[in-house]
Design a protein around this motif. Structure first.
Motif, PDB file in Angstrom:
ATOM      1  N   PHE A 148       0.824  -1.207   0.000  1.00 22.45           N
ATOM      2  CA  PHE A 148       0.000   0.000   0.000  1.00 22.45           C
ATOM      3  C   PHE A 148       0.860   1.260   0.000  1.00 22.45           C
ATOM      4  N   ARG A 149       1.959   1.214   0.714  1.00 19.86           N
ATOM      5  CA  ARG A 149       2.860   2.364   0.680  1.00 19.86           C
ATOM      6  C   ARG A 149       3.438   2.562  -0.718  1.00 19.86           C
ATOM      7  N   SER A 150       3.708   1.455  -1.409  1.00 22.51           N
ATOM      8  CA  SER A 150       4.314   1.546  -2.746  1.00 22.51           C
ATOM      9  C   SER A 150       3.370   2.156  -3.772  1.00 22.51           C
ATOM     10  N   ILE A 151       2.064   2.088  -3.517  1.00 23.72           N
ATOM     11  CA  ILE A 151       1.115   2.690  -4.464  1.00 23.72           C
ATOM     12  C   ILE A 151       0.703   4.098  -4.027  1.00 23.72           C
ATOM     13  N   GLY A 152       1.389   4.603  -2.980  1.00 21.91           N
ATOM     14  CA  GLY A 152       1.210   6.001  -2.619  1.00 21.91           C
ATOM     15  C   GLY A 152       0.227   6.292  -1.509  1.00 21.91           C
ATOM     16  N   PRO A 163      -5.060   2.123   5.911  1.00 23.88           N
ATOM     17  CA  PRO A 163      -4.435   3.137   5.053  1.00 23.88           C
ATOM     18  C   PRO A 163      -5.241   4.437   5.023  1.00 23.88           C
ATOM     19  N   CYS A 164      -4.510   5.546   4.895  1.00 17.41           N
ATOM     20  CA  CYS A 164      -5.126   6.863   4.748  1.00 17.41           C
ATOM     21  C   CYS A 164      -5.373   7.130   3.268  1.00 17.41           C
ATOM     22  N   ILE A 165      -6.619   7.486   2.919  1.00 13.11           N
ATOM     23  CA  ILE A 165      -6.959   7.735   1.513  1.00 13.11           C
ATOM     24  C   ILE A 165      -7.324   9.200   1.278  1.00 13.11           C
ATOM     25  N   LYS A 166      -6.939  10.069   2.199  1.00 13.78           N
ATOM     26  CA  LYS A 166      -7.281  11.495   2.078  1.00 13.78           C
ATOM     27  C   LYS A 166      -6.671  12.118   0.824  1.00 13.78           C
ATOM     28  N   SER A 167      -5.516  11.595   0.384  1.00 10.12           N
ATOM     29  CA  SER A 167      -4.846  12.152  -0.790  1.00 10.12           C
ATOM     30  C   SER A 167      -5.660  11.994  -2.063  1.00 10.12           C
ATOM     31  N   THR A 168      -6.649  11.084  -2.053  1.00 11.92           N
ATOM     32  CA  THR A 168      -7.469  10.864  -3.251  1.00 11.92           C
ATOM     33  C   THR A 168      -8.564  11.909  -3.402  1.00 11.92           C
ATOM     34  N   SER A 174     -14.328   8.293   2.696  1.00  9.70           N
ATOM     35  CA  SER A 174     -14.125   6.849   2.874  1.00  9.70           C
ATOM     36  C   SER A 174     -15.181   6.044   2.133  1.00  9.70           C
ATOM     37  N   GLU A 175     -16.440   6.451   2.257  1.00  8.58           N
ATOM     38  CA  GLU A 175     -17.517   5.696   1.604  1.00  8.58           C
ATOM     39  C   GLU A 175     -17.457   5.849   0.086  1.00  8.58           C
ATOM     40  N   GLU A 176     -17.146   7.057  -0.391  1.00  9.79           N
ATOM     41  CA  GLU A 176     -17.018   7.245  -1.844  1.00  9.79           C
ATOM     42  C   GLU A 176     -15.905   6.365  -2.398  1.00  9.79           C
ATOM     43  N   PHE A 177     -14.783   6.341  -1.712  1.00 10.42           N
ATOM     44  CA  PHE A 177     -13.646   5.539  -2.160  1.00 10.42           C
ATOM     45  C   PHE A 177     -14.054   4.064  -2.264  1.00 10.42           C
ATOM     46  N   CYS A 178     -14.672   3.544  -1.193  1.00  9.17           N
ATOM     47  CA  CYS A 178     -15.020   2.115  -1.161  1.00  9.17           C
ATOM     48  C   CYS A 178     -16.083   1.768  -2.197  1.00  9.17           C
ATOM     49  N   GLU A 218      -4.539   0.687  -9.922  1.00  8.23           N
ATOM     50  CA  GLU A 218      -5.175   1.136 -11.161  1.00  8.23           C
ATOM     51  C   GLU A 218      -6.260   2.168 -10.862  1.00  8.23           C
ATOM     52  N   PHE A 219      -7.039   1.912  -9.834  1.00  8.08           N
ATOM     53  CA  PHE A 219      -8.115   2.818  -9.437  1.00  8.08           C
ATOM     54  C   PHE A 219      -7.567   4.195  -9.058  1.00  8.08           C
ATOM     55  N   ILE A 220      -6.499   4.211  -8.250  1.00  9.12           N
ATOM     56  CA  ILE A 220      -5.908   5.474  -7.814  1.00  9.12           C
ATOM     57  C   ILE A 220      -5.301   6.226  -8.997  1.00  9.12           C
ATOM     58  N   ASN A 221      -4.643   5.484  -9.888  1.00 12.61           N
ATOM     59  CA  ASN A 221      -4.052   6.131 -11.070  1.00 12.61           C
ATOM     60  C   ASN A 221      -5.129   6.763 -11.949  1.00 12.61           C
TER      61      ASN A 221
END
Length: 395
Positions: A308-312, A326-331, A335-339, A384-387
């Motif tokens: 997870f760290r390797s994908i940012g 993992p923290c997904i604030k950078s996206t 949390s619910e939108e991400f999931c 892929e999703f984050i990219n």
């Protein structure tokens, strides 16, 4: 038409269903979903434990046991806690065998909480504590822990949350969902505050044997002056991969265990008999099984954190249980939108952090009690999703 709202308990109706289950329901209706959401070991219950349960059935040992559980099992639980965590309990008076650790949590809260009592709930944490407190008419008061403090409860945060209505502290370590642990020095520091204010503690230690590194789990009941004010909840689901056997236990002061047994007597009668015999075998001969599973989880833990760290994604390194947070604030997503977007677009199911309290917003819970192959494929899809999110934001 009957208006059922006139009959149903309004306190129960006001409580939202578990935030964990929403995404599993979505996943069940989709193909090719990789789930990293369920907190359930992927190991089979070790054969010698299964065999003991089977033998009990084949021998016709299918009657009720004593309400508090088989005395042989309670003796083994007492021996286990003294051997592992240096706390002595009387198996006749201080221990009750429950239907999973969840029943023990429910009975403990219902035995001590009255309307208006305040219960301090360390968050982020497992989803059941707050609703049970509210069903009992109590007030759940969250104490937020943060990455900066390794998601540990500090004496300062505890002191600031206490009022003259505070009766109980719920202490869930090793922690679900963060994987945080409390070391002996951490527990000793908060014990001073607990004793100063004459509080009780519900110590949920269901992940006690899944602690990584050189320092084993320490029960707060082993800290001087804490055994007499602590109800320990533990069980067999996580330690021995016995989730479906539905067996847990509570250890604590006799007056509280007596009232918990009364609730258990009226609501349940006794825990499953063949499960109790299997649990005796687990405690007597299961140490090697624990070690093997813990070593495997540890390998997956290190792999998953690094992946997870390797994908940012920033990721606190857990020291217990089998989750990362993992923290997904950078996206830029909640949390619910991400999931929700992740499962719909990439067929990967994880749990939004806010399911474990408002302080979990901006995080997701990922379980690594799955095969490495599944974890690798899930991480690839998440990358892929984050990219794709980044490309869309760039446009």
């Amino acid at each position: 038409m009957i208006n059922y709202d006139e009959f149903l308990n309004p306190d129960l109706m006001s409580i939202k269903p578990s935030g964990i289950r929403k995404f599993f329901s979505i996943a069940e209706e989709m193909d090719n979903v990789i789930s990293l959401g369920v907190g359930e070991p992927d190991f089979l219950t070790p054969w010698h434990i299964r065999q003991t349960g089977i033998d009990a059935l084949e021998k016709g040992i299918t009657r009720y046991t004593a309400n508090a559980g088989l005395i042989q099992l309670r003796r083994e639980i007492a021996e286990f806690y003294e051997r592992k965590y240096n706390v002595a309990y009387d198996p006749k008076t201080d221990i009750i065998v429950t239907v999973g650790g969840s029943e023990g949590i429910d009975m403990c809260i219902r035995s001590v909480i009255c309307s208006g009592d305040e219960v301090l709930v360390v968050e982020p944490s497992f989803v059941c504590y707050k609703p049970i407190v509210e069903i009992c008419g109590g007030v759940a008061v969250p104490i937020v822990t943060t990455d900066e403090n390794s998601f540990r409860l500090t004496p300062e945060a505890l002191e600031n949350a206490i009022t003259d209505k505070t009766k109980l502290l719920i202490l869930p370590y090793p922690n679900n969902p963060t994987g945080a642990v409390m070391r002996k020095e951490d527990l000793a520091a908060i014990a001073k505050v607990i004793k100063k204010h004459n509080l009780l503690v519900l110590s949920d230690e269901i992940y006690s044997e899944l602690t990584y590194g050189d320092q084993p789990h320490v029960s707060i009941a082993s800290i001087s002056g804490m055994k007499e004010r602590t109800i320990v909840i533990n069980g067999f689901s996580k330690t021995y991969s016995m989730t479906g056997w539905r067996l847990g236990y509570a250890l604590g002061p006799e007056p509280i265990i007596t009232q918990m047994t009364k609730l258990h007597q009226f609501a349940i009668m006794s825990a499953p008999t063949n499960s109790q015999y299997a649990a005796i075998e687990a405690l007597r001969n299961g140490d090697n099984d624990i070690e093997k599973m813990r070593d495997d989880y540890d390998m997956r833990r290190r792999f998953t954190v690094n992946a997870f760290r390797s994908i940012g994604l920033d990721c606190f390194e857990p020291e217990g249980a089998f989750y990362i947070f993992p923290c997904i604030k950078s996206t830029g997503l909640s949390s619910e939108e991400f999931c929700e977007r992740l499962i719909l677009s990439k067929r990967v199911a994880v749990v939004p952090g806010n399911a474990f309290g408002d302080s979990g917003e901006g995080y997701i819970r990922v379980s690594y009690c799955y095969s490495i192959d599944n974890i690798k494929q899930a991480v690839k899809r998440i990358e892929e999703f984050i990219n794709e999110l980044g490309e869309n934001n760039g446009n």
